[in-house]
Each structure stands twice: as structure tokens, then as C-alpha cells.
Design a protein around this motif. Structure first.
Motif, PDB file in Angstrom:
ATOM      1  N   ARG A  57       0.561  -2.616  -7.207  1.00  0.00           N
ATOM      2  CA  ARG A  57       0.083  -1.819  -6.091  1.00  0.00           C
ATOM      3  C   ARG A  57       1.231  -1.418  -5.168  1.00  0.00           C
ATOM      4  O   ARG A  57       2.164  -2.195  -4.947  1.00  0.00           O
ATOM      5  N   VAL A  58       1.113  -0.208  -4.625  1.00  0.00           N
ATOM      6  CA  VAL A  58       2.072   0.325  -3.661  1.00  0.00           C
ATOM      7  C   VAL A  58       1.281   0.914  -2.502  1.00  0.00           C
ATOM      8  O   VAL A  58       0.261   1.588  -2.717  1.00  0.00           O
ATOM      9  N   ALA A  59       1.716   0.650  -1.288  1.00  0.00           N
ATOM     10  CA  ALA A  59       1.069   1.211  -0.101  1.00  0.00           C
ATOM     11  C   ALA A  59       2.036   2.138   0.619  1.00  0.00           C
ATOM     12  O   ALA A  59       3.197   1.781   0.855  1.00  0.00           O
ATOM     13  N   CYS A  60       1.541   3.320   0.971  1.00  0.00           N
ATOM     14  CA  CYS A  60       2.305   4.288   1.753  1.00  0.00           C
ATOM     15  C   CYS A  60       1.554   4.515   3.062  1.00  0.00           C
ATOM     16  O   CYS A  60       0.381   4.886   3.040  1.00  0.00           O
ATOM     17  N   VAL A  61       2.225   4.309   4.183  1.00  0.00           N
ATOM     18  CA  VAL A  61       1.575   4.392   5.486  1.00  0.00           C
ATOM     19  C   VAL A  61       2.288   5.435   6.342  1.00  0.00           C
ATOM     20  O   VAL A  61       3.517   5.439   6.432  1.00  0.00           O
TER      21      VAL A  61
END
Length: 208
Positions: A57-61
Motif C-alpha cells: 500500500r502507498v498513501a498520497c496526501v
């Protein structure tokens, strides 16, 4: 915009947003001097996109503030990692660089005591983590495509090039360059706007 190269790779993705608008009276950054907000024309948000493939998983905020110093950004990332299990080095953030958002570092205006404005900043890690949690919980199968369009009406090169080799920002003019010929903009603009579009099984965008 035109879509290209629709992916056949199975992904899951989820998106979410959390309102981070500070109360009226909070000091704003982006001017030569700090000034208090007097109300809300448009709310400010933290927006997250969480993507998963093969168990990774990768999160971009993206956050509607002018800047996020590491002293505040690192706690945001750590808390989001603790709440979701997404590794710290799989969480990235960027800011919209709004000039009418809250002050996020006490040294923003060295000649003024802006430390009193930092109360709002203490709420950001929790809201940052909440946004990532909601996006992670919203993950569904998606397809991804690259989209491309062109826009040349809302941007300009803000620097002028002069015959003596100097390049001067527009707001720094009239400091001795008046007797030197201006050759025009310091360079061209890039009119291409590109993005990735994540669509659900119904072909509706989850996030762009």
C-alpha cells in the motif's frame, strides 16, 4: 482531457478528504505580514489517495496549506502509519501552497510572535491520519488510466530576463533594472496538464 494507456493490472484504491479549515481569527501565511483570517470563502481540506497492489500500500496526501515543515510533517506521517499499518516510507505528502491558509511554523514571520498561531497546527497530525484511514477503508478494485490535456490561460512565467543577464521576479521590479532592456519572459511555460485517473468498476472516477 484525453485518456491513454488504460491499465489491465488489478489495483485497489480509495480516496477521502477531511476538512481542516481553521477558525476565523487564525493567522494566515502567504503575505509579507501575518494577518488573521476573517471568514471562509472556500474550506481547506486534507485529501488522501491510498493505492494497493500485491499487498503493498502507498498513501498520497495533499493538504491545503502553504507549506508543511518536517517538524510537523513527520508526526503526521508517523501517526498515519500507526493507524493504518502503511509503512512510513510509503506515505508521501504535498501541499497546495495556498497563500490564504494557516501558519504552520512559528518562524514564518521572524519579526512577529507567530507562536501563538500554532495551536491549529497541533490538530493537523490527527486530521492527516484520519484522512489516510478513511481512504484506506474506502479501497475498492479500480482501473487506472493516464489523462492529458492542455491549458495555457491560467499560468505565466513570473520572471523577466534582462539584457545584462539578470532574471527578476515581477514583484521585485523597480530595483535598478529600469535602464536595462527587458528581453521578455525568462522562459516558456509548459501547457500540458497530466494526471492519473482511478476509475471504479462502473467507470466512475474514484480519484484523479
Amino acid at each position: 482531457m484525453t485518456r491513454h494507456q488504460r491499465s489491465v493490472c488489478q489495483l485497489t484504491a480509495g480516496a477521502a478528504e477531511v476538512d481542516i479549515t481553521p477558525p476565523a481569527g487564525t493567522g494566515m501565511v502567504g503575505g509579507l505580514q501575518p494577518r488573521p483570517s476573517t471568514g471562509v470563502d472556500d474550506p481547506l481540506f486534507a485529501k488522501a489517495l491510498v493505492i494497493e497492489a500485491n499487498g503493498v500500500r502507498v498513501a498520497c496526501v495533499q493538504i491545503d496549506i502553504a507549506l508543511l515543515p518536517r517538524s510537523l510533517g513527520d508526526p503526521c506521517v508517523r501517526l498515519a502509519s500507526e493507524k493504518t499499518g502503511i509503512p512510513v516510507d510509503h506515505i508521501i505528502w504535498t501541499t497546495s501552497h495556498t497563500h490564504t491558509g494557516p501558519i504552520t511554523e512559528a518562524e514564518a514571520y521572524p519579526d512577529d510572535d507567530t507562536s501563538r498561531e500554532m495551536k491549529w497546527a497541533t490538530t493537523l497530525p490527527g486530521k492527516f491520519a484520519e484522512t489516510v484511514q478513511k481512504a484506506d477503508a474506502a479501497r475498492r478494485p479500480v482501473s487506472v488510466s493516464r489523462v492529458r490535456g492542455y491549458c495555457d490561460s491560467v499560468m505565466a512565467n513570473r520572471r523577466f530576463r534582462y539584457k545584462d543577464g539578470r532574471e527578476i521576479n515581477r514583484w521585485l521590479q523597480h530595483r535598478g533594472e529600469e535602464n536595462v532592456q527587458c528581453l521578455g519572459s525568462a522562459g516558456p511555460i509548459d501547457p500540458e496538464a497530466a494526471a492519473l485517473c482511478f476509475d471504479n468498476k462502473h467507470g466512475r472516477p474514484v480519484a484523479i
